[in-house]
Every structure is written in structure tokens, then in C-alpha cells.
Design a protein around this motif. Structure first.
Motif, short mmCIF file in Angstrom:
data_model
loop_
_atom_site.label_atom_id
_atom_site.label_comp_id
_atom_site.label_asym_id
_atom_site.label_seq_id
_atom_site.Cartn_x
_atom_site.Cartn_y
_atom_site.Cartn_z
N ASP A 1 21.29 26.31 11.98
CA ASP A 1 22.15 26.34 10.79
C ASP A 1 21.46 25.75 9.57
OD1 ASP A 1 24.20 27.65 11.95
OD2 ASP A 1 25.63 26.00 11.92
N GLU A 2 20.59 24.78 9.78
CA GLU A 2 19.83 24.22 8.66
C GLU A 2 18.97 25.29 8.01
OE1 GLU A 2 17.24 20.92 9.64
OE2 GLU A 2 18.70 19.57 8.77
N GLY A 3 18.36 26.13 8.84
CA GLY A 3 17.56 27.24 8.31
C GLY A 3 18.40 28.23 7.52
N ILE A 4 19.59 28.52 8.04
CA ILE A 4 20.49 29.43 7.32
C ILE A 4 20.89 28.82 5.98
CG2 ILE A 4 22.80 30.45 7.39
CD1 ILE A 4 22.47 30.68 10.44
N TYR A 5 21.19 27.53 5.98
CA TYR A 5 21.61 26.85 4.75
C TYR A 5 20.49 26.85 3.71
CZ TYR A 5 23.19 23.22 1.57
OH TYR A 5 23.56 22.52 0.45
N LYS A 6 19.26 26.63 4.15
CA LYS A 6 18.14 26.56 3.20
C LYS A 6 17.87 27.89 2.51
CE LYS A 6 15.80 22.60 5.16
NZ LYS A 6 14.64 22.07 5.85
N GLU A 7 18.24 29.00 3.15
CA GLU A 7 18.06 30.31 2.53
C GLU A 7 18.96 30.50 1.31
OE1 GLU A 7 18.63 33.31 5.48
OE2 GLU A 7 16.86 32.72 6.62
N ASN A 8 20.23 30.11 1.44
CA ASN A 8 21.21 30.24 0.35
C ASN A 8 22.14 29.03 0.33
OD1 ASN A 8 20.49 32.83 -0.65
ND2 ASN A 8 21.45 33.75 1.15
N PRO A 9 21.72 27.91 -0.20
CA PRO A 9 22.56 26.71 -0.15
C PRO A 9 23.87 26.83 -0.92
CG PRO A 9 20.46 26.24 -1.25
CD PRO A 9 20.43 27.66 -0.80
N GLU A 10 23.91 27.67 -1.93
CA GLU A 10 25.14 27.80 -2.73
C GLU A 10 26.25 28.57 -2.01
OE1 GLU A 10 22.44 31.16 -3.44
OE2 GLU A 10 22.12 29.03 -3.81
N ASN A 11 25.92 29.24 -0.92
CA ASN A 11 26.92 30.04 -0.20
C ASN A 11 27.70 29.25 0.84
OD1 ASN A 11 26.14 32.26 -1.64
ND2 ASN A 11 24.93 33.17 0.01
N TYR A 12 27.28 28.02 1.15
CA TYR A 12 27.89 27.29 2.26
C TYR A 12 28.47 25.97 1.78
CZ TYR A 12 25.37 30.78 4.87
OH TYR A 12 24.91 31.98 5.34
N SER A 13 29.62 25.60 2.37
CA SER A 13 30.35 24.43 1.89
C SER A 13 30.32 23.25 2.84
CB SER A 13 31.82 24.81 1.66
OG SER A 13 32.43 25.20 2.87
N ASN A 14 29.87 23.40 4.08
CA ASN A 14 30.00 22.31 5.05
C ASN A 14 28.66 21.71 5.47
OD1 ASN A 14 29.35 24.65 6.45
ND2 ASN A 14 30.70 24.23 8.17
N PHE A 15 27.78 21.49 4.50
CA PHE A 15 26.48 20.90 4.84
C PHE A 15 26.62 19.45 5.29
CE2 PHE A 15 22.35 18.94 3.74
CZ PHE A 15 21.56 19.69 4.58
N SER A 16 27.60 18.72 4.77
CA SER A 16 27.79 17.33 5.20
C SER A 16 28.19 17.27 6.68
CB SER A 16 28.82 16.62 4.33
OG SER A 16 30.08 17.24 4.48
N GLN A 17 28.98 18.23 7.13
CA GLN A 17 29.32 18.29 8.55
C GLN A 17 28.10 18.62 9.39
OE1 GLN A 17 32.42 21.23 8.71
NE2 GLN A 17 34.05 19.70 8.50
N LEU A 18 27.21 19.42 8.85
CA LEU A 18 25.97 19.75 9.56
C LEU A 18 25.11 18.50 9.74
CD1 LEU A 18 24.09 21.95 10.75
CD2 LEU A 18 23.10 22.15 8.47
N LYS A 19 25.02 17.69 8.70
CA LYS A 19 24.25 16.45 8.81
C LYS A 19 24.87 15.51 9.84
CE LYS A 19 24.17 15.34 4.44
NZ LYS A 19 23.88 14.69 3.17
N THR A 20 26.20 15.45 9.87
CA THR A 20 26.89 14.62 10.86
C THR A 20 26.62 15.12 12.27
OG1 THR A 20 28.64 14.15 9.25
CG2 THR A 20 29.14 13.74 11.56
N ALA A 21 26.72 16.42 12.47
CA ALA A 21 26.47 17.01 13.79
C ALA A 21 25.03 16.75 14.24
CB ALA A 21 26.75 18.50 13.77
N LYS A 22 24.09 16.83 13.31
CA LYS A 22 22.69 16.57 13.66
C LYS A 22 22.49 15.11 14.05
CE LYS A 22 18.03 17.22 11.89
NZ LYS A 22 17.22 17.61 10.72
N THR A 23 23.12 14.20 13.33
CA THR A 23 23.02 12.78 13.65
C THR A 23 23.62 12.48 15.02
OG1 THR A 23 23.16 12.23 11.30
CG2 THR A 23 23.62 10.45 12.86
N VAL A 24 24.78 13.06 15.30
CA VAL A 24 25.42 12.85 16.60
C VAL A 24 24.55 13.43 17.72
CG1 VAL A 24 27.43 13.52 17.99
CG2 VAL A 24 27.75 12.72 15.66
N ALA A 25 23.93 14.57 17.49
CA ALA A 25 23.05 15.18 18.50
C ALA A 25 21.82 14.31 18.76
CB ALA A 25 22.63 16.57 18.05
N ILE A 26 21.25 13.74 17.71
CA ILE A 26 20.08 12.87 17.89
C ILE A 26 20.46 11.62 18.67
CG2 ILE A 26 18.44 11.40 16.66
CD1 ILE A 26 18.33 13.61 14.50
#
Length: 111
Positions: free
Chosen positions: A45-70
Motif C-alpha cells: 500500500d505504501e507503493g500505491i500511495y507513493k504513485e498518487n498521494p493526493e488520491n488517498y486519505s488514510n495514510f496515517s492509518q497505514l503508518k499505524t498499521a506498519k508500526t503495529v506490524a513491526i
């Protein structure tokens, strides 16, 4: 243009949270598997977000999910290392199984 949600964020967050429970229920192996899958999904999902960051609204949730996974990966690895160390200190798998049998007898659990 209406903003979309990244497709795997919710499932990655759920897998990351479940990995905490699996760390202790399966001697670390389940936690490693669940958090590994969650980490893979967040990277995708990070790769998808980096292609078009203006199209997605839940990047903060992505960062949270990545932290929880780590955290789940680290916790699973530590639990697995501790389990391997404990088994080696009990004289191998035979000693470990003997200790399990003693505990089962102590608590009245039948095989």
C-alpha cells in the motif's frame, strides 16, 4: 476528485493486532507469520500511495498499521528465541515434554 482509501490498510491493522495474541499462543511462530503478512501488505500500500498521494486519505492509518506490524514482528521474534532457549535449557524436546506433562498432572488435565 474524491479521495479513496488504500485497499489493505484495515486488514493489515487487524493482522498486526492479532499477531500480538498469536505471539504467546504459538510460541512466536504465529505472531511472526501474521505480522509478516501485515508488513507485506503495508509495504504494498505504501507503493500505491507513493504513485498518487493526493488520491488517498488514510495514510496515517497505514503508518499505524506498519508500526503495529513491526512491533508484532519484533515481539514474535523475541518470543520464538525465548522458546528455543527454554527448550534447550530443559534438555531438548524430551525435557520440555516432560515439563508439560508435569504441569498437566498438577492442574488435573488429562492427555
Amino acid at each position: 476528485m474524491e479521495q479513496q482509501k488504500l485497499p489493505n490498510v484495515t486488514i493489515a491493522l487487524v493482522l498486526g493486532i492479532i499477531s500480538f495474541l498469536c505471539c504467546f499462543c504459538s510460541s512466536g511462530i504465529g505472531g511472526l507469520i501474521m505480522s509478516g503478512i501485515a508488513f507485506f501488505l503495508t509495504k504494498k500500500d505504501e507503493g500505491i500511495y507513493k504513485e498518487n498521494p493526493e488520491n488517498y486519505s488514510n495514510f496515517s492509518q497505514l503508518k499505524t498499521a506498519k508500526t503495529v506490524a513491526i512491533i508484532g514482528l519484533v515481539l514474535g521474534a523475541v518470543t520464538l528465541i525465548y522458546t528455543i532457549y527454554s527448550i534447550s535449557q530443559m534438555g531438548g524436546i524430551e525435557g520440555y515434554m516432560e515439563k508439560v506433562r508435569e504441569m498437566m498432572e498438577q492442574y488435573g488435565i488429562e492427555e
